[in-house]
Write a protein that holds these residues in place. Structure first.
Motif, PDB file in Angstrom:
ATOM      1  N   VAL A 141     -12.228   8.492   0.354  1.00  0.00           N
ATOM      2  CA  VAL A 141     -12.167   9.099  -0.689  1.00  0.00           C
ATOM      3  C   VAL A 141     -11.736  10.105  -1.355  1.00  0.00           C
ATOM      4  O   VAL A 141     -10.770  10.014  -2.040  1.00  0.00           O
ATOM      5  CB  VAL A 141     -13.238   8.465  -2.029  1.00  0.00           C
ATOM      6  CG1 VAL A 141     -12.990   8.665  -3.609  1.00  0.00           C
ATOM      7  CG2 VAL A 141     -13.652   6.678  -1.291  1.00  0.00           C
ATOM      8  N   LEU A 146     -10.958   5.377   6.789  1.00  0.00           N
ATOM      9  CA  LEU A 146     -11.767   4.743   6.997  1.00  0.00           C
ATOM     10  C   LEU A 146     -11.096   3.829   7.886  1.00  0.00           C
ATOM     11  O   LEU A 146     -12.703   3.197   8.534  1.00  0.00           O
ATOM     12  CB  LEU A 146     -11.849   3.656   5.724  1.00  0.00           C
ATOM     13  CG  LEU A 146     -11.710   4.470   4.120  1.00  0.00           C
ATOM     14  CD1 LEU A 146     -10.958   3.363   3.235  1.00  0.00           C
ATOM     15  CD2 LEU A 146     -13.193   4.365   4.030  1.00  0.00           C
ATOM     16  N   LEU A 147     -10.631   3.895   8.499  1.00  0.00           N
ATOM     17  CA  LEU A 147     -10.472   2.645  10.013  1.00  0.00           C
ATOM     18  C   LEU A 147     -10.894   3.316  10.786  1.00  0.00           C
ATOM     19  O   LEU A 147     -11.906   2.348  12.038  1.00  0.00           O
ATOM     20  CB  LEU A 147      -8.647   2.050  10.522  1.00  0.00           C
ATOM     21  CG  LEU A 147      -7.977   0.965   9.191  1.00  0.00           C
ATOM     22  CD1 LEU A 147      -7.014   0.783   9.643  1.00  0.00           C
ATOM     23  CD2 LEU A 147      -9.658  -0.649   9.250  1.00  0.00           C
ATOM     24  N   ARG A 173       0.809  -0.913  -0.083  1.00  0.00           N
ATOM     25  CA  ARG A 173      -0.139   0.325  -0.500  1.00  0.00           C
ATOM     26  C   ARG A 173       1.194   1.178   0.162  1.00  0.00           C
ATOM     27  O   ARG A 173       1.956   1.572   1.075  1.00  0.00           O
ATOM     28  CB  ARG A 173      -0.974   0.243   1.492  1.00  0.00           C
ATOM     29  CG  ARG A 173      -1.824   0.360   1.347  1.00  0.00           C
ATOM     30  CD  ARG A 173      -3.280   0.670   2.095  1.00  0.00           C
ATOM     31  NE  ARG A 173      -3.452  -0.758   2.527  1.00  0.00           N
ATOM     32  CZ  ARG A 173      -2.882  -1.311   3.995  1.00  0.00           C
ATOM     33  NH1 ARG A 173      -2.132  -0.550   4.729  1.00  0.00           N
ATOM     34  NH2 ARG A 173      -3.296  -2.514   3.354  1.00  0.00           N
ATOM     35  N   GLY A 176      -2.491   5.684   0.623  1.00  0.00           N
ATOM     36  CA  GLY A 176      -3.248   4.581   1.107  1.00  0.00           C
ATOM     37  C   GLY A 176      -3.033   4.445   2.234  1.00  0.00           C
ATOM     38  O   GLY A 176      -4.501   4.219   2.751  1.00  0.00           O
ATOM     39  N   ARG A 211      -7.777  11.631  -0.412  1.00  0.00           N
ATOM     40  CA  ARG A 211      -7.447  10.834  -0.760  1.00  0.00           C
ATOM     41  C   ARG A 211      -6.662  11.658  -2.329  1.00  0.00           C
ATOM     42  O   ARG A 211      -4.877  12.016  -1.932  1.00  0.00           O
ATOM     43  CB  ARG A 211      -7.744   9.469  -1.907  1.00  0.00           C
ATOM     44  CG  ARG A 211      -6.376   8.562  -2.759  1.00  0.00           C
ATOM     45  CD  ARG A 211      -5.648   8.120  -1.857  1.00  0.00           C
ATOM     46  NE  ARG A 211      -4.678   6.741  -2.406  1.00  0.00           N
ATOM     47  CZ  ARG A 211      -5.209   5.543  -2.984  1.00  0.00           C
ATOM     48  NH1 ARG A 211      -5.935   5.100  -1.586  1.00  0.00           N
ATOM     49  NH2 ARG A 211      -3.931   4.862  -3.019  1.00  0.00           N
ATOM     50  N   GLU A 253      -5.395   7.338   3.628  1.00  0.00           N
ATOM     51  CA  GLU A 253      -6.497   7.095   3.222  1.00  0.00           C
ATOM     52  C   GLU A 253      -7.351   5.876   4.587  1.00  0.00           C
ATOM     53  O   GLU A 253      -8.563   5.899   4.491  1.00  0.00           O
ATOM     54  CB  GLU A 253      -7.142   6.905   2.091  1.00  0.00           C
ATOM     55  CG  GLU A 253      -9.164   7.047   1.805  1.00  0.00           C
ATOM     56  CD  GLU A 253      -8.853   6.174   0.188  1.00  0.00           C
ATOM     57  OE1 GLU A 253      -7.847   5.855  -0.457  1.00  0.00           O
ATOM     58  OE2 GLU A 253     -10.119   5.960   0.369  1.00  0.00           O
ATOM     59  N   LEU A 254      -7.124   4.679   3.799  1.00  0.00           N
ATOM     60  CA  LEU A 254      -7.119   3.484   5.089  1.00  0.00           C
ATOM     61  C   LEU A 254      -7.160   4.170   6.773  1.00  0.00           C
ATOM     62  O   LEU A 254      -8.246   3.476   7.348  1.00  0.00           O
ATOM     63  CB  LEU A 254      -6.511   2.413   4.913  1.00  0.00           C
ATOM     64  CG  LEU A 254      -6.304   0.992   5.112  1.00  0.00           C
ATOM     65  CD1 LEU A 254      -8.174   0.707   4.959  1.00  0.00           C
ATOM     66  CD2 LEU A 254      -5.881  -0.040   5.184  1.00  0.00           C
ATOM     67  N   VAL A 262      -3.417  -5.238   8.614  1.00  0.00           N
ATOM     68  CA  VAL A 262      -5.557  -5.213   8.548  1.00  0.00           C
ATOM     69  C   VAL A 262      -6.055  -6.856   7.752  1.00  0.00           C
ATOM     70  O   VAL A 262      -5.400  -7.495   7.046  1.00  0.00           O
ATOM     71  CB  VAL A 262      -5.879  -4.080   7.808  1.00  0.00           C
ATOM     72  CG1 VAL A 262      -7.725  -3.831   7.759  1.00  0.00           C
ATOM     73  CG2 VAL A 262      -5.451  -3.454   8.040  1.00  0.00           C
TER      74      VAL A 262
END
Lengths: 280, 280
Positions: B44, B13-14, B2, B6, B47, B9-10, B280
């Motif tokens: 998103v 989200l997490l 990643r 990325g 990003r 962004e993750l 993850v």
């Protein structure tokens, strides 16, 4: 304004956030080894390959291979292989032409033998449940991964032709070869709906499931089970929320996962975002 | 593997997927006009700006402005302004040097007046709850947005200096000027934890909340309420899951949102992903 690749990634995220989606992982249901966060990481990981799909100088098969490679970078295994496969031609059509069945079909028709080779290579990253190939087609079994590439080259088989061969038993391949009919209809239903987008997507999922047997269920459990799931989906729709919840619980108990219907839902979300410009 | 953008962004989200996170939107709790999917779309949308932060030729303030512009492209309003502000120097440090407090602090120290101008411009995209500025500082009120830019230029005020001015009343600014101490400690706690990453993040959130008054709560409800929330967070931690749930319900009822603690949790997730390479 969100990019086309951003809309594709968001479609994957909205799909898994939509609940209840009987038989699939969603915001409120997960399995010990296939969890909600695996889908988040899968969507983020797919982003680069989805962006490559917007670039006409990158082969469609190569963009797909990259998206799957990135998607697989989490511990849940195959999270969104089918959804990414469905999205790639739609993304290319939207970025280079328009988000329409005709344009997406043109992208399919333009695929090459090299696209087919990269499609096969993508199976090396994750275990994907598939059926045995038809008799005589064993050399093209996707489970052979990169080993099948020589055979593809010898026979000059394009990715469009690979999809033709699979369309009878795989719902995503059937979309590729059938003008993405269910995907675009799902997009229209989602776009025309009201209320929060995940709620519309969950309703659309159940509607799709009630209309055609899910091919991923057929692959794993046989045609009879897939047909019964379809009928029960319609009963659940007519019965209301409690019946939908009971249906969801029973699918989890039996380990039945209508994954292809979730893939088509993700495709429909992309169409609603990209073609119809729905607000989230 | 990643990318750094990325991972950022993750992390966003997490963070929103982690539950229970009393007082903040998570997978199981949302408000009618601030919903889970707004955070998905916010992540998103951010990003592209987060990717710009990995490019040393783009100003840090400009990368932040772009990330906020993208984040704001959803109907929920301010979803992750503070988290993105915290992430941008960490992303730049990780991409151009290393993911460490020293490198992140160097990124802060290198900020310019133009970075400060773009920081102010970012406030034009969303309504951010902030306190009145200290006496004499009215020309630098962030709510003036781009109108404050001339004043910044006249006084040659860099983004690092803007953060110094805010550090006493804003927890994210305090991270910028204090070596990102809580963020990196949160990263270590998440990386050293066991079990699913969202569960570790939710525990880390509650631990952070129990240690320092949340400045976003202080901004909206005053210092006394922020202090009481901190004490109740510790009681909930000691009392177990039922007490945590009851605490979460009561914060929602009172409209109390410890948003800065969620921002630091997102920063910690990024550190755990990027520096420690957690799976993850």
């Amino acid at each position: 304004m969100r990019s086309t690749a951003g809309n594709a990634e968001l479609a994957l995220l909205l799909e898994v956030a939509s609940t209840p989606k009987p038989g699939n992982v969603d915001r409120h249901r997960e399995y010990p080894d296939l969890r909600f966060e695996h889908f988040l990481a899968g969507a983020v990981g797919a982003r680069e390959g989805l962006a490559a799909a917007t670039d006409a100088s990158v082969g469609l098969g190569e963009a797909f291979r990259r998206a799957v490679e990135g998607m697989a970078d989490q511990r849940g295994g195959n999270t969104q292989f089918g959804a990414v496969l469905l999205l790639v031609p739609l993304v290319r059509a939207a970025a280079t032409d328009e988000c329409s069945p005709a344009a997406a079909t043109r992208m399919v028709e333009e695929t090459t033998v090299e696209d087919a080779a990269n499609f096969y290579r993508a199976f090396e990253y994750v275990d994907v449940a598939v059926r045995d190939p038809p008799e005589g087609m064993e050399p093209l079994d996707v489970r052979r991964g990169a080993d099948a590439v020589e055979h593809l080259r010898d026979r000059s088989i394009t990715l469009a032709e690979v999809m033709e061969l699979a369309a009878g038993r795989d719902g995503v391949a059937a979309e590729w070869t059938g003008g993405f009919e269910r995907t675009f209809r799902a997009g229209t239903v989602i776009a025309d709906g009201e209320g929060p987008v995940p709620d519309r997507a969950a309703e659309t999922y159940l509607w799709l499931l009630s209309r055609e047997p899910d091919t991923f269920v057929a692959t794993n459990h046989g045609q009879r089970v897939a047909h019964s799931v379809m009928v029960r989906a319609q009963e659940a729709r007519e019965g209301g929320p409690d019946l939908v919840e009971a249906f969801a619980e029973s699918l989890v108990e039996d380990g039945i996962n209508p994954g292809t219907t979730a893939d088509v839902t993700a495709g429909g979300l992309f169409v609603a975002l990209e073609r119809d410009g729905i607000d989230v």
